[in-house]
Scaffold this motif. Structure first.
Motif, PDB file in Angstrom:
ATOM      1  N   VAL A 102      -7.986   9.998 -10.972  1.00  0.00           N
ATOM      2  CA  VAL A 102      -6.856  10.369 -11.834  1.00  0.00           C
ATOM      3  C   VAL A 102      -7.232  10.123 -13.300  1.00  0.00           C
ATOM      4  O   VAL A 102      -7.051  10.985 -14.161  1.00  0.00           O
TER       5      VAL A 102
ATOM      6  N   ASP B 264      -4.537  15.904  -9.665  1.00  0.00           N
ATOM      7  CA  ASP B 264      -4.874  16.134  -8.254  1.00  0.00           C
ATOM      8  C   ASP B 264      -3.815  17.068  -7.683  1.00  0.00           C
ATOM      9  O   ASP B 264      -2.794  17.307  -8.339  1.00  0.00           O
TER      10      ASP B 264
ATOM     11  N   PHE C  76       0.132   6.892  -3.531  1.00  0.00           N
ATOM     12  CA  PHE C  76       0.199   8.332  -3.748  1.00  0.00           C
ATOM     13  C   PHE C  76       0.962   8.894  -2.541  1.00  0.00           C
ATOM     14  O   PHE C  76       1.203   8.187  -1.560  1.00  0.00           O
TER      15      PHE C  76
ATOM     16  N   TYR D 297       4.452  15.195  -0.352  1.00  0.00           N
ATOM     17  CA  TYR D 297       4.142  16.245  -1.331  1.00  0.00           C
ATOM     18  C   TYR D 297       4.945  17.507  -0.996  1.00  0.00           C
ATOM     19  O   TYR D 297       5.511  18.159  -1.879  1.00  0.00           O
TER      20      TYR D 297
ATOM     21  N   ALA E  44       0.077  11.428 -16.075  1.00  0.00           N
ATOM     22  CA  ALA E  44      -0.787  12.105 -15.113  1.00  0.00           C
ATOM     23  C   ALA E  44       0.060  12.338 -13.861  1.00  0.00           C
ATOM     24  O   ALA E  44       0.911  11.514 -13.527  1.00  0.00           O
TER      25      ALA E  44
ATOM     26  N   GLY F  46       4.894  12.226 -10.044  1.00  0.00           N
ATOM     27  CA  GLY F  46       4.227  11.084 -10.672  1.00  0.00           C
ATOM     28  C   GLY F  46       5.104   9.847 -10.639  1.00  0.00           C
ATOM     29  O   GLY F  46       6.205   9.862 -10.076  1.00  0.00           O
ATOM     30  N   MET F  47       4.586   8.779 -11.255  1.00  0.00           N
ATOM     31  CA  MET F  47       5.229   7.463 -11.113  1.00  0.00           C
ATOM     32  C   MET F  47       5.791   6.910 -12.426  1.00  0.00           C
ATOM     33  O   MET F  47       5.961   5.706 -12.563  1.00  0.00           O
TER      34      MET F  47
ATOM     35  N   GLY G  31       0.452  14.584  -9.808  1.00  0.00           N
ATOM     36  CA  GLY G  31      -0.106  15.402  -8.738  1.00  0.00           C
ATOM     37  C   GLY G  31       0.637  16.728  -8.718  1.00  0.00           C
ATOM     38  O   GLY G  31       1.865  16.750  -8.674  1.00  0.00           O
TER      39      GLY G  31
END
Ligand code: HPA
Length: 271
Positions: free
Chosen positions: A249, A234, A191, A197, A112, A209-210, A114
């Motif tokens: 999420v 998101d 986040f 961003y 997942a 993402g992570m 952003g």
């Protein structure tokens, strides 16, 4: 390290009656549903696997699944290990290395993320065509394990171009809209701030993402082809940024997951 990898692989071979998977699958946050499509031969809790770390995040149930998907033998990780959980990079990539010794040649991943590309929408699927590694640690630092791969691995084809075009063709046939882009991987667990961003967008990423980046690095080191789909849960786009929660999420991931699952399944059938 190598001895541990081999010992864990040998243990898994023994308890699965020498099941030798062709494909590895790593399922991300809220994306464990693909498992329902797998004809399961055996499912083993991470806690029951020697040398395996145990997953700590909600939404990651922590099982290694052996079975078939689309008629192909697969090994799937339902839940992965994140750097932000406190594991070192060697631990994060340990399961990928074990999968190599079980025989996989190709690794499918999901996550997942952003979206920072202004044309993206929440719920979009993005096929990764490249990544930017922004993690503060790298899984290949330290003495190189020559048996795994070279000291200075090539990363020019991190996400296999052949698999990308195959996936795009299948998505088209299924009538799914898919985005394609660059994933920036950073440690989390926060986040991003709006400025962060903007930063990842400016340096060329489409989503952030992570996860994924360490596993893909370890896989490419060992010559494993990689394919990854990210669900945009998101948006980190100026004017569209709202508060993000893990629950949101997971919620978006669960909705978009159905498409991703179908895409993975048909890909597997056509491999
Ligand atoms: N940033 C980082 N990781 C994420 C995000 C995000 O916006 N969404 C889902 N995982």
């Amino acid at each position: 390290m190598l001895a541990q990898i081999k010992a864990t692989a040998a243990h898994l071979q023994e308890v699965t009656n020498n099941f030798n998977p062709e494909y590895g699958i790593i399922l991300g946050t809220g994306l464990g549903g693909l498992v329902d499509e797998i004809t399961i031969q055996q499912a083993i809790n991470y806690g029951d696997i020697p040398n395996f770390p145990v997953s700590t995040v909600k939404g990651h149930s922590g099982r290694l699944i052996f079975g078939t998907l689309g008629g192909k033998r697969v090994i799937a990780m339902q839940g992965r290990f994140h750097f932000y959980e406190g594991y070192d990079m060697q631990t994060v990539v340990f399961p990928v290395r074990v999968m190599k010794y079980l025989g996989i040649k190709t690794l499918f991943l999901s996550n997942a993320s952003g979206g920072v590309n202004p044309s993206f929408e929440i719920g979009d699927l993005m096929i990764l065509n490249d990544h930017i590694n922004l993690f503060p640690a790298h899984p290949l630092t330290g003495p190189n394990i020559e048996e795994l791969g070279p000291r200075f691995p090539d990363m020019s084809d991190a996400y296999n171009t052949h698999l990308i075009s195959k996936a795009k063709g299948i998505a088209h046939k299924l009538g799914f809209k898919v985005q394609e882009g660059v994933y920036a991987g950073l440690s989390g667990p926060t986040f991003e701030t709006p400025a962060e961003y903007k930063y990842v967008s400016k340096i060329g990423a489409d989503a952030v993402g992570m996860s994924t980046v360490p596993e893909v690095i370890a896989a490419r080191h060992m010559g494993i082809d990689c394919f990854c789909i990210s669900i945009i849960t998101d948006l980190g786009v100026e004017g569209k940024i709202v508060q993000v929660t893990h629950e949101e999420v997971q919620h978006v991931a669960q909705i978009a997951e159905k498409k991703m699952t179908q895409l993975f399944k048909v890909m597997m059938e056509e491999m």
